[in-house]
Write an enzyme that holds these catalytic residues in place. Structure first.
Site, PDB file in Angstrom:
ATOM      1  N   GLU A  56       0.808  -1.219   0.000  1.00 50.48           N
ATOM      2  CA  GLU A  56       0.000   0.000   0.000  1.00 50.48           C
ATOM      3  C   GLU A  56       0.843   1.272   0.000  1.00 50.48           C
ATOM      4  OE1 GLU A  56      -3.077  -0.048  -0.482  1.00 50.48           O
ATOM      5  OE2 GLU A  56      -3.621  -2.117  -0.020  1.00 50.48           O
ATOM      6  N   ASP A  74      -8.825   6.507  -7.712  1.00 49.12           N
ATOM      7  CA  ASP A  74      -9.474   5.213  -7.943  1.00 49.12           C
ATOM      8  C   ASP A  74     -10.979   5.272  -7.733  1.00 49.12           C
ATOM      9  OD1 ASP A  74      -9.566   5.506  -5.215  1.00 49.12           O
ATOM     10  OD2 ASP A  74      -8.724   3.539  -4.738  1.00 49.12           O
ATOM     11  N   THR A  79      -7.887   8.407   0.275  1.00 50.75           N
ATOM     12  CA  THR A  79      -7.391   7.184   0.891  1.00 50.75           C
ATOM     13  C   THR A  79      -6.393   7.607   1.959  1.00 50.75           C
ATOM     14  OG1 THR A  79      -7.686   5.832  -1.084  1.00 50.75           O
ATOM     15  CG2 THR A  79      -6.055   5.083   0.515  1.00 50.75           C
TER      16      THR A  79
END
Length: 271
Positions: A56, A74, A79
């Site tokens: 990640e 995305d 995020t």
């Protein structure tokens, strides 16, 4: 972490997670590897956190990721944090709500109305321009760090380990479950964790049902790769191909160091 926002948000699926993961074959005696130690062993859990962070965040320093926040394009909005809580999938909202319960008036509390509004979308409405900076400030607070740890465990880590033990798979297998839930969530869509597991069960039996562990893990990873390829954002499957699959091929079912793997072309090592 990167759950398709077209499905029901994770926030509304928490009860389903518990129900679907608890429901499974009852095992009288776990396999030797599962009985000996689980991914919830502190040393193994630390390895799991580093493995996920390598994929990640391209770093083994997972504790440096409390402050991480960006929109990676995305479709899930921002995020952020140690497990990639997303503003578009509900788990970030859950986290900030928990933090507000534990520490009313914190620097992120004022964004709760906006987080509720953007849930299920990629919108930043009501979050810009201050949210990323305030997230980074909150990440210096040990209470916010603990909230991230607790939500990671409640929504992702604990359900994965519980299902893995039920299926009679060892530390590596439990990790393959955890990494899948982190990326795909556990909603009702065809690429969710439960759907990946069902696809694997159609091909091989887990040890709890008398199957061979390596054969089952390969079936699970095959199903995982299929799920990843259904979405462009996940089309690079190296976190399976050059990491988890390597450990399976080595039959390192207990994730015992030393561990060497690659993700997205970067090499990593745990001694």
């Amino acid at each position: 972490m990167h759950t398709p926002h077209v499905r029901t948000s994770r926030r509304t699926l928490l009860a389903l997670i518990g129900a679907s993961l608890v429901a499974g074959p009852v095992i009288a005696a776990p396999s030797a590897s599962a009985a000996a130690i689980g991914l919830d062993d502190p040393a193994k859990k630390e390895i799991a956190m580093k493995l996920v962070s390598s994929a990640e965040n391209s770093s083994l320093d997972w504790k440096a990721q409390y402050k991480y926040i960006e929109d990676i394009g995305d479709g899930r909005g921002y995020t952020a944090g140690i497990i990639g809580f997303c503003s578009g999938t509900g788990d970030m909202l859950d986290l900030v709500e928990l933090y507000a319960q534990r520490k009313p008036g914190n620097v992120l509390a004022k964004y709760l109305p906006a987080l509720r509004t953007v849930d299920g979308t990629d919108s930043h409405q009501g979050l810009d321009p201050g949210f990323p900076g305030d997230w980074a400030r909150a990440a210096q607070d040990s209470a916010f760090q603990q909230a991230q740890n607790d939500e990671r465990d409640r929504v992702y880590f604990d359900p994965a380990v519980r299902q893995g033990k039920t299926d009679g798979i060892g530390v590596l297998g439990q990790f393959t479950y955890y990494d899948a839930i982190v990326m795909h969530g556990d909603g009702g869509d065809s690429t969710s964790f439960s759907s990946i597991r069902r696809r694997a069960l159609a091909k091989a039996k887990p040890p709890a049902q008398g199957g061979d562990e390596v054969t089952y893990l390969n079936a699970f990873l095959d199903a995982r790769v299929w799920a990843m390829k259904q979405e462009e954002a996940h089309s690079d499957t190296s976190r399976v191909d050059t990491a988890q699959r390597v450990f399976v091929q080595q039959r390192n079912l207990n994730l015992s160091p030393p561990l060497d793997w690659k993700v997205y072309g970067d090499s990593f090592h745990i001694g």
